[in-house]
Motif scaffolding. Structure first.
Motif, PDB file in Angstrom:
ATOM      1  N   TYR A   4       0.847  -1.187   0.000  1.00 23.06           N
ATOM      2  CA  TYR A   4       0.000   0.000   0.000  1.00 23.06           C
ATOM      3  C   TYR A   4       0.880   1.234   0.000  1.00 23.06           C
ATOM      4  N   LEU A   5       0.664   2.128  -0.941  1.00 23.05           N
ATOM      5  CA  LEU A   5       1.412   3.374  -1.026  1.00 23.05           C
ATOM      6  C   LEU A   5       0.593   4.482  -0.384  1.00 23.05           C
ATOM      7  N   GLN A   6       1.025   4.941   0.787  1.00 22.95           N
ATOM      8  CA  GLN A   6       0.244   5.938   1.511  1.00 22.95           C
ATOM      9  C   GLN A   6       0.111   7.247   0.747  1.00 22.95           C
ATOM     10  N   GLY A   7       1.185   7.772   0.208  1.00 25.88           N
ATOM     11  CA  GLY A   7       1.124   9.055  -0.495  1.00 25.88           C
ATOM     12  C   GLY A   7       0.214   9.009  -1.709  1.00 25.88           C
ATOM     13  N   ALA A   8       0.165   7.875  -2.372  1.00 22.20           N
ATOM     14  CA  ALA A   8      -0.691   7.719  -3.557  1.00 22.20           C
ATOM     15  C   ALA A   8      -2.078   7.189  -3.195  1.00 22.20           C
TER      16      ALA A   8
END
Length: 76
Positions: A4-8
């Motif tokens: 999981y990419l938090q910023g995206a």
């Protein structure tokens, strides 16, 4: 691997981990609890005192680790 990419704000499926284009980065603790890629500034060391006779309280104490008291009672 699924990450999981938090910023995206999105999930991505990767064929391998770490990804082939990953590059290592050094992060340094900063005074006040921050992190930065810049080197840590010179400061006095932090100190912590731990007294086993007076540990940090935990919500619900040991029951969070060991389960409720009824589950620890052995049948005789």
């Amino acid at each position: 691997m699924r990450v999981y990419l938090q910023g995206a704000n999105q999930w991505r499926d990767l064929p391998l981990y770490p990804p082939a284009d990953a590059r290592p980065e050094r992060w340094h603790l900063q005074s006040g609890g921050g992190l930065s890629t810049a080197g840590a500034p010179h400061s006095t060391p932090d100190r912590y005192r731990y007294d086993p006779a007076d540990p940090t309280p935990a919500v619900l104490g040991m029951s969070r680790i060991m389960g409720p008291p009824a589950s620890r009672v052995s049948a005789s």
